[in-house]
Design a protein around this motif. Structure first.
Motif, short mmCIF file in Angstrom:
data_model
loop_
_atom_site.label_atom_id
_atom_site.label_comp_id
_atom_site.label_asym_id
_atom_site.label_seq_id
_atom_site.Cartn_x
_atom_site.Cartn_y
_atom_site.Cartn_z
N ARG A 25 12.95 15.92 3.10
CA ARG A 25 12.87 15.54 1.68
C ARG A 25 13.71 16.50 0.84
N ALA A 26 13.64 17.79 1.16
CA ALA A 26 14.46 18.77 0.45
C ALA A 26 15.94 18.51 0.70
N ALA A 27 16.28 18.18 1.94
CA ALA A 27 17.69 17.91 2.29
C ALA A 27 18.21 16.70 1.53
N HIS A 28 17.43 15.62 1.49
CA HIS A 28 17.87 14.42 0.79
C HIS A 28 17.99 14.66 -0.71
N GLU A 40 19.13 25.04 -9.03
CA GLU A 40 17.91 25.14 -9.83
C GLU A 40 17.01 26.24 -9.26
N THR A 41 15.97 26.58 -9.99
CA THR A 41 15.00 27.53 -9.45
C THR A 41 14.29 26.91 -8.26
N VAL A 42 13.63 27.74 -7.47
CA VAL A 42 12.87 27.22 -6.33
C VAL A 42 11.85 26.19 -6.79
N ALA A 43 11.15 26.50 -7.88
CA ALA A 43 10.12 25.58 -8.37
C ALA A 43 10.72 24.25 -8.82
N PRO A 54 7.19 26.86 -0.84
CA PRO A 54 7.37 27.42 0.51
C PRO A 54 8.18 26.49 1.42
N SER A 55 8.05 25.18 1.25
CA SER A 55 8.84 24.25 2.05
C SER A 55 10.32 24.38 1.75
N VAL A 56 10.65 24.58 0.47
CA VAL A 56 12.05 24.79 0.09
C VAL A 56 12.58 26.05 0.74
N ARG A 58 11.53 27.49 3.47
CA ARG A 58 11.68 27.25 4.91
C ARG A 58 12.94 26.43 5.20
N PHE A 59 13.21 25.47 4.34
CA PHE A 59 14.41 24.65 4.46
C PHE A 59 15.66 25.53 4.35
N VAL A 60 15.68 26.42 3.38
CA VAL A 60 16.82 27.33 3.19
C VAL A 60 16.98 28.24 4.40
N SER A 61 15.87 28.71 4.93
CA SER A 61 15.93 29.56 6.13
C SER A 61 16.47 28.79 7.32
N ARG A 62 16.08 27.51 7.45
CA ARG A 62 16.57 26.69 8.57
C ARG A 62 18.08 26.50 8.50
N LEU A 63 18.63 26.58 7.30
CA LEU A 63 20.07 26.45 7.14
C LEU A 63 20.82 27.74 7.46
N GLY A 64 20.06 28.81 7.74
CA GLY A 64 20.69 30.06 8.15
C GLY A 64 20.84 31.10 7.07
N PHE A 65 20.14 30.92 5.94
CA PHE A 65 20.24 31.88 4.84
C PHE A 65 19.05 32.84 4.86
#
Length: 282
Positions: A25-28, A40-43, A54-56, A58-65
């Motif tokens: 959902r974050a990716a789309h 934008e801000t995380v929120a 927290p899902s955002v 985790r998504f950012v971390s999965r992308l390697g950041f």
């Protein structure tokens, strides 16, 4: 090529199937408003995607950041790349400069081709092919200042393979007239690369509003047309020049034409045979 040399959009599209539901959902949400949603801000990003903060992360971390600031820094760099003019790109070497200029240029084009096909999602390519090959749908093609030649080239091939193919040519006013004939469930294939054209964005949005399907052929940074696109096919366009390269985009067009030909071969063969007969009589 190292992962940090890939755009964030390429990383997402290459790993989308491995994401969790919230990460998807974050990716789309990001791809639909690329890259601005990620600035934008995380929120705010979480609210847009309908997921938790927290899902955002985790998504950012999965992308390697390593963190959200690192992710946003990469997006800002991409935004700067999107806005580059010919004056801001690599300057040509002065006459007489030493070095294998032709070899460097050829190597860049080979890399563009390799990276384009390496990061082209099979499912997205096949889905776009199926839409374009669907004879129940008319197919309209349009491009920008330097990509409309690709739209015309693809349209010339598709007209041989199937009926109902239209190249939207001419000025913006003419295209508005042609827009009246784009019906619900028709397909619009849009070619749009940096510096993205607002009239392409508006045209795609109107077709989507009318119920049409939009196939976007764009660069690695993604045209804003992505907001209206059903399917997105991206190609690498950078070259050691003041000008971007259409070589990988052309290769992508030819791959689509080959795939459509294969899907439609029985009918396409009959059409080609009839065209050959007409060549002898007209």
């Amino acid at each position: 090529m190292a992962d940090d040399e890939h755009t964030i959009a390429e990383r997402i599209r290459g790993n989308l199937e491995s994401f969790t539901a919230s990460e998807k959902r974050a990716a789309h949400a990001l791809l639909a408003h690329y890259p601005m949603a990620g600035l934008e801000t995380v929120a705010e990003f979480a609210a847009r995607a309908g997921v938790s903060a927290p899902s955002v992360l985790r998504f950012v971390s999965r992308l390697g950041f390593v963190g959200y600031p690192d992710f946003q820094r990469a997006l800002r760099e991409e935004l700067e790349a999107q806005l580059k003019t010919p004056l801001m790109k690599a300057s040509p070497e002065p006459p007489g400069a030493r070095g294998d200029r032709l070899g460097r240029f050829a190597a860049a084009l080979r890399a563009n081709l390799s990276e384009t096909f390496a990061h082209l999602p099979d499912q997205e390519f096949e889905a776009a092919t199926a839409l374009i090959a669907d004879r129940k749908r008319r197919v309209h093609l349009v491009g920008g200042r330097f990509t409309d030649a690709l739209a015309a080239y693809m349209a010339a091939h598709l007209r041989i393979l199937r009926p109902g193919v239209v190249h939207l040519s001419g000025q913006a006013d003419t295209r508005r007239d042609q827009l009246l004939d784009i019906a619900r469930h028709d397909v619009l294939v849009v070619f749009d690369v940096r510096r993205y054209q607002e009239n392409m964005v508006a045209l795609a949005a109107e077709v989507a509003r009318r119920g049409g399907k939009v196939v976007l052929v764009t660069d690695q940074w993604l045209s804003p047309v992505a907001r209206s696109a059903t399917h997105i096919l991206s190609a690498r366009i950078e070259a050691p020049s003041n000008w971007d390269s259409n070589v990988a985009l052309l290769a992508l067009v030819e791959a689509l034409v080959a795939a459509v030909t294969e899907r439609l071969w029985p009918e396409a063969r009959r059409r080609i045979e009839e065209i050959e007969r007409l060549r002898q009589s007209l």
